[in-house]
Design an enzyme around this catalytic site. Structure first.
Site, PDB file in Angstrom:
ATOM      1  N   SER A 102      -2.463   5.960  54.556  1.00 54.46           N
ATOM      2  CA  SER A 102      -2.114   7.358  54.846  1.00 54.46           C
ATOM      3  C   SER A 102      -1.631   7.531  56.280  1.00 54.46           C
ATOM      4  CB  SER A 102      -3.327   8.256  54.636  1.00 54.46           C
ATOM      5  OG  SER A 102      -3.835   8.082  53.343  1.00 54.46           O
TER       6      SER A 102
ATOM      7  N   GLU B 137      -8.128   1.202  43.489  1.00 55.11           N
ATOM      8  CA  GLU B 137      -8.943   2.153  44.243  1.00 55.11           C
ATOM      9  C   GLU B 137      -9.552   3.194  43.309  1.00 55.11           C
ATOM     10  OE1 GLU B 137      -6.822   4.258  47.345  1.00 55.11           O
ATOM     11  OE2 GLU B 137      -8.716   4.833  48.279  1.00 55.11           O
TER      12      GLU B 137
ATOM     13  N   SER C 140     -10.851   4.807  56.724  1.00 52.48           N
ATOM     14  CA  SER C 140     -12.288   4.542  56.631  1.00 52.48           C
ATOM     15  C   SER C 140     -12.575   3.127  57.127  1.00 52.48           C
ATOM     16  CB  SER C 140     -12.767   4.649  55.181  1.00 52.48           C
ATOM     17  OG  SER C 140     -12.365   5.871  54.632  1.00 52.48           O
TER      18      SER C 140
ATOM     19  N   GLU D  70      -5.590  16.877  42.246  1.00 50.70           N
ATOM     20  CA  GLU D  70      -4.318  17.445  41.764  1.00 50.70           C
ATOM     21  C   GLU D  70      -3.342  16.327  41.400  1.00 50.70           C
ATOM     22  OE1 GLU D  70      -5.911  18.502  44.540  1.00 50.70           O
ATOM     23  OE2 GLU D  70      -6.639  20.364  43.677  1.00 50.70           O
TER      24      GLU D  70
ATOM     25  N   GLN E  75      -7.996   0.113  55.077  1.00 52.06           N
ATOM     26  CA  GLN E  75      -6.746   0.398  54.367  1.00 52.06           C
ATOM     27  C   GLN E  75      -5.866   1.300  55.224  1.00 52.06           C
ATOM     28  OE1 GLN E  75      -7.509   2.969  51.099  1.00 52.06           O
ATOM     29  NE2 GLN E  75      -5.603   2.556  50.019  1.00 52.06           N
TER      30      GLN E  75
HETATM   31  C1  FAD Z   1     -13.182  10.656  53.059  1.00 48.34           C
HETATM   32  C2  FAD Z   1     -11.782  10.159  53.049  1.00 48.34           C
HETATM   33  C3  FAD Z   1     -11.522   8.826  53.251  1.00 48.34           C
HETATM   34  C4  FAD Z   1     -10.222   8.352  53.261  1.00 48.34           C
HETATM   35  N1  FAD Z   1     -10.004   7.026  53.509  1.00 48.34           N
HETATM   36  C5  FAD Z   1      -8.732   6.557  53.601  1.00 48.34           C
HETATM   37  C6  FAD Z   1      -8.482   5.200  53.964  1.00 48.34           C
HETATM   38  O1  FAD Z   1      -9.392   4.431  54.198  1.00 48.34           O
HETATM   39  N2  FAD Z   1      -7.213   4.780  54.070  1.00 48.34           N
HETATM   40  C7  FAD Z   1      -6.165   5.607  53.811  1.00 48.34           C
HETATM   41  O2  FAD Z   1      -5.036   5.159  53.890  1.00 48.34           O
HETATM   42  N3  FAD Z   1      -6.356   6.911  53.458  1.00 48.34           N
HETATM   43  C8  FAD Z   1      -7.616   7.401  53.366  1.00 48.34           C
HETATM   44  N4  FAD Z   1      -7.832   8.724  53.025  1.00 48.34           N
HETATM   45  C9  FAD Z   1      -6.680   9.595  52.882  1.00 48.34           C
HETATM   46  C10 FAD Z   1      -6.399  10.122  51.491  1.00 48.34           C
HETATM   47  O3  FAD Z   1      -5.867   9.124  50.673  1.00 48.34           O
HETATM   48  C11 FAD Z   1      -5.456  11.321  51.652  1.00 48.34           C
HETATM   49  O4  FAD Z   1      -6.135  12.299  52.357  1.00 48.34           O
HETATM   50  C12 FAD Z   1      -4.997  11.857  50.331  1.00 48.34           C
HETATM   51  O5  FAD Z   1      -4.129  10.968  49.682  1.00 48.34           O
HETATM   52  C13 FAD Z   1      -4.307  13.234  50.483  1.00 48.34           C
HETATM   53  O6  FAD Z   1      -3.307  13.220  51.436  1.00 48.34           O
HETATM   54  P1  FAD Z   1      -3.260  14.353  52.554  1.00 48.34           P
HETATM   55  O7  FAD Z   1      -4.566  14.362  53.219  1.00 48.34           O
HETATM   56  O8  FAD Z   1      -2.073  14.110  53.387  1.00 48.34           O
HETATM   57  O9  FAD Z   1      -3.102  15.707  51.765  1.00 48.34           O
HETATM   58  P2  FAD Z   1      -1.721  16.326  51.221  1.00 48.34           P
HETATM   59  O10 FAD Z   1      -1.008  15.299  50.442  1.00 48.34           O
HETATM   60  O11 FAD Z   1      -1.010  16.989  52.313  1.00 48.34           O
HETATM   61  O12 FAD Z   1      -2.285  17.401  50.224  1.00 48.34           O
HETATM   62  C14 FAD Z   1      -2.614  18.747  50.552  1.00 48.34           C
HETATM   63  C15 FAD Z   1      -2.936  19.484  49.253  1.00 48.34           C
HETATM   64  O13 FAD Z   1      -1.760  19.537  48.447  1.00 48.34           O
HETATM   65  C16 FAD Z   1      -1.999  19.004  47.176  1.00 48.34           C
HETATM   66  N5  FAD Z   1      -0.780  18.350  46.681  1.00 48.34           N
HETATM   67  C17 FAD Z   1      -0.011  17.446  47.315  1.00 48.34           C
HETATM   68  N6  FAD Z   1       0.989  17.047  46.541  1.00 48.34           N
HETATM   69  C18 FAD Z   1       0.868  17.701  45.383  1.00 48.34           C
HETATM   70  C19 FAD Z   1       1.606  17.703  44.155  1.00 48.34           C
HETATM   71  N7  FAD Z   1       2.658  16.942  43.955  1.00 48.34           N
HETATM   72  N8  FAD Z   1       1.150  18.495  43.170  1.00 48.34           N
HETATM   73  C20 FAD Z   1       0.050  19.279  43.338  1.00 48.34           C
HETATM   74  N9  FAD Z   1      -0.657  19.327  44.454  1.00 48.34           N
HETATM   75  C21 FAD Z   1      -0.261  18.536  45.476  1.00 48.34           C
HETATM   76  C22 FAD Z   1      -3.136  18.032  47.377  1.00 48.34           C
HETATM   77  O14 FAD Z   1      -3.846  17.791  46.182  1.00 48.34           O
HETATM   78  C23 FAD Z   1      -3.985  18.745  48.408  1.00 48.34           C
HETATM   79  O15 FAD Z   1      -4.811  19.673  47.778  1.00 48.34           O
HETATM   80  C24 FAD Z   1      -9.138   9.223  53.019  1.00 48.34           C
HETATM   81  C25 FAD Z   1      -9.403  10.570  52.798  1.00 48.34           C
HETATM   82  C26 FAD Z   1     -10.702  11.047  52.816  1.00 48.34           C
HETATM   83  C27 FAD Z   1     -10.950  12.504  52.589  1.00 48.34           C
END
Ligand code: FAD
Lengths: 374, 397
Positions: free
Chosen positions: B119, B234, B151, B367, B116
């Site tokens: 991100s 998902e 992933s 969140e 996928q």
């Molecule tokens: C093990 C693992 C596997 C993954 N696999 C995939 C994959 O296969 N394909 C893919 O595309 N993505 C994948 N992801 C990515 C995942 O979808 C993102 O990490 C996730 O959506 C969070 O985005 P970010 O890491 O940019 O964090 P951010 O969005 O930057 O968040 C940082 C913090 O801010 C908080 N936050 C953000 N916005 C808000 C809001 N509006 N209100 C309150 N709090 C908020 C979040 O909850 C978090 O605590 C994976 C992630 C992990 C950990």
């Protein structure tokens, strides 16, 4: 054994609708607040309508024994609605605890059969003379003694709904061992003294028996099992009441935070509050499933009933308290007033946490049942 | 195929007939799986011809149980979770007939692994802010940008990919959704090492990768709508499975508890029982949810199941490390590896504890899920939006 049905059937939905209609009409918050400080804290007219006219007092009593021939699933549903309105009626004491204890007596015994019919029809109101904190699995109470003539002496504290009862189902130790007796509240040697109760809409009372005449309902071969089944059923079904309490608290709070403006926006738009309410909602999702499972397990007497009840009671008790505490907090100052009904729910939730076994006691029971020893 | 309603008995009958013709003991694994797909016994709620029979979704467990009882090979769902849980329902909903025929069968049999590409470094929770550009070039699209946390990118043959095709309109409007060939020379996969020591996810660089327009899913500019379908699926895929009592993490920890009486303390006992009760209550909520789906009254309960799953998995795995005391001070192996499959309850307590941390991040953070529950279920006011009417290219970043 088939999968448990955790949904509400159409028949159950209809029953809910008629109970809810009645309570919406007759159990409005300001009237309720006035009533809790009046000389008649229980609403006898409402109770009569609910018990006799709607027929909810004997829901899980078989038809041939004078009841509706439904099951504990339906009884649970009524409790859910009663929790949602903290209705001041002795349903738990009479239609759940006393009635279930009588169901465990020998159906051929005239005394017990007759009393069961009267309770199930809503003609009389009963209470089970054990301290409300007693949970299933507790040893048979040693609070009341019975002599060979059936004369009872002893004291039982904090009995739920005793002050609204006509007749008490009293566990007592007789010459042959544990027994259940019926005692008329109006009889000589019986004193029922209402305590100043934390829960304003379900009172506890102390029962003093000094040479009161008892009629034997069940002897040593059945008394202990009948009492335990009543406590188990009460604990399992109380989860549905707790669900109803929590649901009201959540609905009320979600409504309030949308109307209340501070800093130029509804306070419900602040994420800190949104997240707390989302958490309460999520707890309710699980509480509903657990409460339904307990009601269903009791109805079909599943081998898993002990686990179902311990899970439901230990979980739902805490959910109700949490929801009620959040309700008070998120209402701000209004939540702290006597005028707002939130406190009635907080008091009910907190008293229910102790009633029929605390969450911790149910977890201790569970530890044995699921082999997770200390 | 006739329009007759397929019920549980009919399915059992079909599985028995299938097994009579394809003995699992002697049939080649892949051949068996392909034939199972062609017989409509792969995912029974899919349409006929695409691995299903148009049967109620709830009946899948009947079929799976029959095949398992016969000792039939399965498609190793842990290896192809993204394909099964996310790509397939999106292709089914938005794909052309040709795309469905091309992609679904090898996806289900596991011949082709999916990943996928959603991100990005600058777009996580706010996925709609993503900036990977796709530009039309004749019959193709040329894609440039960077994806992250992908992933199984290292095992994947195909990817579902969301791109920006129009930077001049507000962010939700200018996106387009594709199926991307991971063997294209413009696709570069680099491992990203995780707190567990291994690299289950990756960063993926798209350096002018070419995608034929025939691999577009949904209309140009409709990528957000298509992505919503993926994201909704998902959240069901993570934490939405039917489990028996003590299935999953709680069973692992309860097992350790039973086997190791010398480690027990009153405090841990109390906490374990509390968690056991919560897990069981949420397991029942899952049963209830599936009952609602089966009678066609899907409740909003689903939105919360992943939230609960993440919290409980984390609490339980944390408790187990603490319970293990001296052993909790050790870890099985920090060697950088590239696992082929994702297994939340695999390996040792330390691994499980660390891997569970991802449960509240992957597939939408807890969140964000709380925001969704508060707004869509409880109807509370939406978060203030400063980015709504701003063209994507003018967003602050
Ligand atoms: C093990 C693992 C596997 C993954 N696999 C995939 C994959 O296969 N394909 C893919 O595309 N993505 C994948 N992801 C990515 C995942 O979808 C993102 O990490 C996730 O959506 C969070 O985005 P970010 O890491 O940019 O964090 P951010 O969005 O930057 O968040 C940082 C913090 O801010 C908080 N936050 C953000 N916005 C808000 C809001 N509006 N209100 C309150 N709090 C908020 C979040 O909850 C978090 O605590 C994976 C992630 C992990 C950990």
């Amino acid at each position: 054994m088939s999968d448990p049905d955790l949904l509400y059937s159409d028949v159950e939905d209809d029953l809910r609708a008629s109970v809810r209609d009645l309570l919406a009409d007759r159990c409005e918050a300001s009237a309720l607040l006035a009533r809790v400080e009046s000389a008649e804290p229980y609403d006898r007219k409402l109770w009569t309508t609910l018990a006799a006219e709607l027929g909810t007092a004997g829901l899980h009593v078989p038809e041939e024994r004078g009841g509706q021939g439904a099951s504990t699933r339906e009884t649970a549903l009524v409790l859910e609605e009663l929790g949602r309105s903290v209705a001041p009626v002795p349903f738990l004491g009479s239609a759940v605890l006393a009635t279930t204890a009588l169901l465990g007596a020998d159906p051929a015994g005239e005394e017990a059969a007759g009393l069961l019919r009267r309770l199930a029809a809503g003609e009389a109101t009963g209470a089970l003379a054990v301290p409300l904190a007693t949970g299933p699995g507790a040893p048979f109470p040693q609070l009341v003694g019975a002599d060979p003539e059936g004369t009872l002496t002893g004291r039982v504290g904090t009995v739920a709904d005793a002050s609204a009862a006509d007749v008490l189902v009293v566990p007592a130790t007789g010459p042959d061992g544990p027994a259940l007796y019926a005692v008329d509240v109006a009889a000589e040697g019986v004193a029922v003294t209402e305590r100043v109760s934390l829960d304003l809409t379900r009172r506890v009372a102390d029962v003093a028996l000094s040479g009161a005449r008892g009629r034997l309902l069940a002897g040593p071969e059945r008394a202990a099992a009948a009492l335990d089944r009543a406590l188990l059923t009460g604990a399992g079904l109380l989860a549905s009441e707790q669900l109803g309490v929590a649901q009201w608290c959540l609905d009320q709070t979600v409504g309030y935070v949308q109307e209340r403006y501070q800093f130029g926006r509804p306070v419900g738009s602040f994420q800190a509050l949104k997240h707390r309410l989302a958490d309460v909602w999520l707890e309710l999702v699980a509480a509903r499933a657990a409460a339904r499972y307990a009601a269903d397990a009791l109805a079909s007497d599943r081998p898993d009933t002990g686990v179902a009840v311990a899970v439901a009671q230990s979980y739902c008790a805490s959910v109700a308290v949490h929801a009620a505490e959040e309700c008070v907090q998120l209402h701000g100052g209004i939540g702290m007033t006597w005028e707002h009904p939130a406190h009635l729910y907080l008091k009910r939730a907190k008293a229910d946490e102790i009633a029929l076994g605390t969450p911790g006691r149910h977890r201790t029971t569970l530890a044995d049942l699921v082999d997770l020893p200390a | 195929m006739s329009e007759s309603i397929v019920d549980a008995d009919e399915l059992r009958h079909r599985v028995a007939a299938f097994l009579a013709e394809h003995d699992p003991a002697t049939t080649d694994r892949l051949e068996f799986l392909r034939a199972r797909f062609d017989a409509g016994l792969a995912w029974v709620h899919y349409p006929a011809g695409l691995g299903g029979l148009g049967a109620p979704r709830a009946l899948q467990q009947v079929v799976d149980a029959e095949f398992a009882a016969a000792g039939a090979p399965d498609n190793n769902p842990r290896r192809i979770g993204i394909g099964l849980g996310m790509a397939a329902p999106t292709i089914l909903r938005f794909g052309t007939e040709e795309q469905k025929r091309r992609f679904l069968r090898p996806l289900w049999t596991g011949e082709e692994v999916w990943c996928q590409l959603f991100s990005e470094p600058g777009a996580g929770s706010d996925l709609a802010a993503l900036g990977t550009r796709a530009v039309r070039d004749g019959a193709d699209w040329v894609v440039t940008g960077q994806k992250v946390w992908t992933s199984t990118a290292h095992t994947a043959r195909w990817a579902i990919l969301v791109t920006r095709t129009d930077p001049d309109v507000p962010k939700h409007q200018g996106m387009t959704y594709f199926v991307c060939d991971m063997t294209d020379p413009g696709v570069e996969v680099r491992p990203l090492r995780q707190i567990t020591g291994e690299a289950e996810f990756n960063e993926v660089f798209l350096n002018g990768a070419r995608i034929p327009d025939a691999h577009r899913l949904g209309a140009v500019g409709e990528g957000w709508k298509v992505a919503q379908t993926t994201l909704m699926n998902e959240r069901v895929a993570i934490g939405g499975h039917a489990l028996p009592r003590e299935g999953g993490m709680v069973g692992v920890v309860a097992g350790t508890w039973r086997e190791r009486p010398e480690l027990r303390t009153p405090d841990l006992h109390d906490r374990l029982l509390r968690l056991w009760v919560e897990v069981e209550a949420f397991r029942l909520a899952g049963v209830r949810l599936r009952q609602q789906l089966a009678v066609g009254e899907p409740g909003p309960e689903g939105s919360g199941m992943k939230l609960a799953f993440a919290r409980l998995n984390q609490a339980l795995s944390g408790l187990e490390v603490e319970l293990l005391a001296d052993e909790g001070l050790t870890y099985d192996d920090w060697t950088m590896r590239r696992p082929e499959q994702v297994d939340f309850t695999g390996r040792e307590a330390g691994y499980r504890y660390l891997r569970a941390k991802g449960n509240s991040i992957e597939g939408g953070t807890s969140e964000i899920l709380r925001n969704i529950v508060a707004e869509r279920v409880l109807g509370l006011p939406a978060e203030p939006r400063v980015d709504k009417d701003v063209a994507w290219k003018d967003l602050p970043r």
